[in-house]
Design a protein around this motif. Sequence first.
Motif, PDB file in Angstrom:
ATOM      1  N   PRO A   1       0.858   0.771  -1.940  1.00  0.00           N
ATOM      2  CA  PRO A   1       0.823   1.585  -0.675  1.00  0.00           C
ATOM      3  C   PRO A   1       2.026   2.336  -0.498  1.00  0.00           C
ATOM      4  CG  PRO A   1      -0.009  -0.598  -0.064  1.00  0.00           C
ATOM      5  CD  PRO A   1       0.628  -0.756  -1.435  1.00  0.00           C
ATOM      6  N   ASP A   2       3.540   1.746  -0.974  1.00  0.00           N
ATOM      7  CA  ASP A   2       4.542   2.216  -0.495  1.00  0.00           C
ATOM      8  C   ASP A   2       5.290   2.473  -1.664  1.00  0.00           C
ATOM      9  OD1 ASP A   2       4.438   1.602   2.171  1.00  0.00           O
ATOM     10  OD2 ASP A   2       5.120  -0.592   1.915  1.00  0.00           O
ATOM     11  N   GLY A   3       4.598   3.006  -2.998  1.00  0.00           N
ATOM     12  CA  GLY A   3       5.329   3.484  -4.063  1.00  0.00           C
ATOM     13  C   GLY A   3       5.350   2.378  -5.186  1.00  0.00           C
ATOM     14  N   PRO A   4       6.063   2.480  -6.111  1.00  0.00           N
ATOM     15  CA  PRO A   4       5.698   1.517  -7.372  1.00  0.00           C
ATOM     16  C   PRO A   4       6.298   0.083  -6.974  1.00  0.00           C
ATOM     17  CG  PRO A   4       7.160   3.562  -7.753  1.00  0.00           C
ATOM     18  CD  PRO A   4       6.954   3.479  -6.589  1.00  0.00           C
ATOM     19  N   GLU A   5       5.458  -0.917  -7.608  1.00  0.00           N
ATOM     20  CA  GLU A   5       5.877  -2.240  -7.376  1.00  0.00           C
ATOM     21  C   GLU A   5       5.500  -3.131  -8.650  1.00  0.00           C
ATOM     22  OE1 GLU A   5       2.693  -3.371  -4.693  1.00  0.00           O
ATOM     23  OE2 GLU A   5       3.688  -2.448  -2.924  1.00  0.00           O
TER      24      GLU A   5
ATOM     25  N   ASP B   1      -7.278  -7.588   0.213  1.00  0.00           N
ATOM     26  CA  ASP B   1      -6.905  -6.813   1.551  1.00  0.00           C
ATOM     27  C   ASP B   1      -5.974  -6.021   1.491  1.00  0.00           C
ATOM     28  OD1 ASP B   1      -8.450  -8.789   2.596  1.00  0.00           O
ATOM     29  OD2 ASP B   1      -6.716 -10.271   3.162  1.00  0.00           O
ATOM     30  N   ARG B   2      -5.059  -5.920   0.631  1.00  0.00           N
ATOM     31  CA  ARG B   2      -4.319  -4.964  -0.045  1.00  0.00           C
ATOM     32  C   ARG B   2      -3.834  -4.893  -1.291  1.00  0.00           C
ATOM     33  NH1 ARG B   2       0.607  -5.718  -1.359  1.00  0.00           N
ATOM     34  NH2 ARG B   2       1.276  -4.104  -1.114  1.00  0.00           N
ATOM     35  N   GLY B   3      -3.257  -3.994  -1.944  1.00  0.00           N
ATOM     36  CA  GLY B   3      -3.039  -3.781  -3.265  1.00  0.00           C
ATOM     37  C   GLY B   3      -2.900  -2.769  -3.922  1.00  0.00           C
ATOM     38  N   PRO B   4      -3.258  -2.170  -5.336  1.00  0.00           N
ATOM     39  CA  PRO B   4      -3.042  -1.203  -5.830  1.00  0.00           C
ATOM     40  C   PRO B   4      -4.028  -0.155  -4.951  1.00  0.00           C
ATOM     41  CG  PRO B   4      -3.293  -2.859  -7.303  1.00  0.00           C
ATOM     42  CD  PRO B   4      -3.643  -3.412  -6.267  1.00  0.00           C
TER      43      PRO B   4
ATOM     44  N   SER C   1      11.775  -0.408  -4.242  1.00  0.00           N
ATOM     45  CA  SER C   1      12.497   0.086  -3.225  1.00  0.00           C
ATOM     46  C   SER C   1      13.265  -1.284  -2.707  1.00  0.00           C
ATOM     47  CB  SER C   1      11.880   0.582  -2.080  1.00  0.00           C
ATOM     48  OG  SER C   1      10.835  -0.189  -1.485  1.00  0.00           O
ATOM     49  N   ALA C   2      12.664  -2.369  -2.364  1.00  0.00           N
ATOM     50  CA  ALA C   2      13.160  -3.591  -2.173  1.00  0.00           C
ATOM     51  C   ALA C   2      14.139  -4.155  -3.119  1.00  0.00           C
ATOM     52  CB  ALA C   2      12.228  -4.673  -1.635  1.00  0.00           C
TER      53      ALA C   2
END
Length: 780
Positions: A216-220, A187-190, A245-246
């Motif tokens: 979607p929001d940057g590096p993970e 559903d979401r991912g790279p 970021s988190a």
Amino acid sequence: MAAVTLTSQLLIRRHVETTAQNELVSSVAVYSKIWEQRARALSAHASVLGHDFGSRSAIASGDAETIRSALDNLAGRVNMPQAYFVSTEGHVLGNSRQQIDPRLAKMVVWAAEQQSEQIDQFEQIDVIGGRPFRLIASPVMAPVLLGYIVFAVPIDAAELDQIRRLAPIALQATLLHRAPDGRWTADRGPESDEQLARLVALSGAARDRVRTVTGPDGPELAIVEPLNGNLREAKAALLLTYPWSAALVGYRELQLGVTLSSIFALLLALLGGVRLSSAITQPIVELERAAHNLESGMASSIEVTAPDEIGRLAESLNRIGRLAFHDNLTGLANRTFVNEQLQAALEASIRLETQTAMLCLDLDRFKLVNDKLGHQVGDALLKRVGKILRDSVSDGTVARLGGDEFAIVLPNCTPERARLLGQALIDTLAVPMKINDYQVATGTSVGVAFGPKDAHDAAALMRAADLALYSAKRSGRGVVRFFEPGLDSVAQQRHQIETELRDALQSGQFLLAFQPVLNIEKGEVRTQEALLRWQHPTKGNIAPDEFIPIAESNGLIVAMGEWVLREACREAAAWPGNFGVAVNVSPLQFRNSGFLNAIFQALSQSGLSPDRLEIELTESIFLDGEAAILAQLHRLREAGVRIALDDFGTGYSSLSYLRSFPFDRVKIDKVFIHSLQDDESTRAVVRSIIDLAHALHMDVTAEGVETAEQLDLLKSFGCDNIQGFLIGIPQSVGNTSVVANAEFTPLQVGSVVAGTPTLLTQPPRLADRQGLGSRTASKL
């Protein structure tokens, strides 16, 4: 500071990354544990229903209503709305609230066929209608297998929310499932399917490995965990991601603190640097000026005002300046400083039309003091002389140029003032001084030059004063000499001779002359003394006293002496009988490390017997220490070479040397022979020398015998041999006065006394003696 800040930030990011990776792995492990526990619980509930007697009876009799009622009751108890019974023939009964998907029966039957019939339960993950389900089944036995009680648990957002609630960090859970074409979707991912496929492939190759992906929001940070099986077999997988970021939220304050601390420290360093630089700029300028002066050869000093590093550096630079421009032993100015002072004084004299005097002086017999009394006494003597010079000069510069050489610069000086000062120094230094319990007698000579009259620059004026000093020493020492233009031509002539000497040795301009030595008792000549002569191609014969001192001063005397040894041995080897040859050896040649080898090679190459060679040494060879010299003399004696002590009576400690070594021959210096007839004390000295030598079993030869009266006296004293113009002048090879063809006429001593010598030739005229028979002028 930038490096520290960057390193700190990198360490923080590395710590954050490690912590996030550990949290991701821990979350996956916790979820897997919960998954297993829930599977066991559901299986237990299904097993209870499968073993219930009423349920088995309803299933065996085909009572669908009873079965649905039992399934409703079970689904209500476990809060699992999708409960089914699947028969072994593939018939499916569900609870009353569920729509039955016909594919469910096929999956359950297929899954059951993959398991052993004896199993208590089994679990399967599959995708039904595009949705992933977790199928947990328990068999119904009565006693044979009748079918399966099945729970269909959808893997949906509720399941993923449970994972997020259990994780200690802000995880994002995404379900991956395999499409019919084999590709993985989410559903979401790279950002792209290619990245997702690569991530799944990497995780399959190295499980539990955390990867960095672009979300979607940057590096993970991401990790993939297959559900029920490995990735190659599983139809669903769990993707857990943790945004950078988190992860960095909790460390923002630390990062900001490190950055601010670095900036603050940098500002402090800049402010401190500005303040420090402003404090040391002026001293550094002074240090730079002093260093430049040192480099330019000018003396300078820096006022030390602070005890810090700059102050210590200034003090060190002052100390270096003192060492660079002052003599370390005496504290006087050195050559560099006196050159600077002399140049400044000359420039002032030219401007003011005055005269600057340059006085050069050195100590007489200083080497003897060093050799006899030791360098400690020599250094103390130099200090004492330096103090005497400093106390005698109040308006000039006193310097030690090196060794025992001193100089005095007197600005605005008259010739009379220079002469009086020079004579006063000569008189003062002529008085013996007590140095370290020794009574030391020395002396000096003084050379004086004036600028700009004699020279316009410091180097030329110093050279002129040095030439004047050389003239004073040649005049007999202990005198003051002023520079004259003719001295420069003498120095140039000396330099020219020094240059031509090297060519003379290479081009064969040297030859040997031989002077006979007469045995008085036998009236015959058994030995000839080899003497060096120089036949210059344009200047003719050059007297030995013109080139021998120069050769000794520049060290060329060693090579010349070796040539004399070889030629003398070669000539003597052709003489008949046991005629011997005597060769003079310079002290410098004797001290050379290859001296013994030179003698042995000359004997070996010529074939001359060692007992036919006699070397003549002066007492000055002992100045470098008796032990080593005596060792060499004994080696020569053991080889058969005869050794004579030359110029006896003019040295420093003649009797001591006679006691130290048994010489074969002692040669009385001609200065005693010349006054033999006129001076009773001289006759007493000569008689005593002869008696002493005979007592020590040594032959005696008197040099410089020119008259029959001298011969008569020597014979009466018991002298063994004579040498001089009375017997014959030195002759080159081929002259009949040499031992060629052994045609010697025995000397009738009585005839000589009567005034009719018959040996060799008549005594030469006085004019012929210049440069030929002078013993002093033919040291080789």
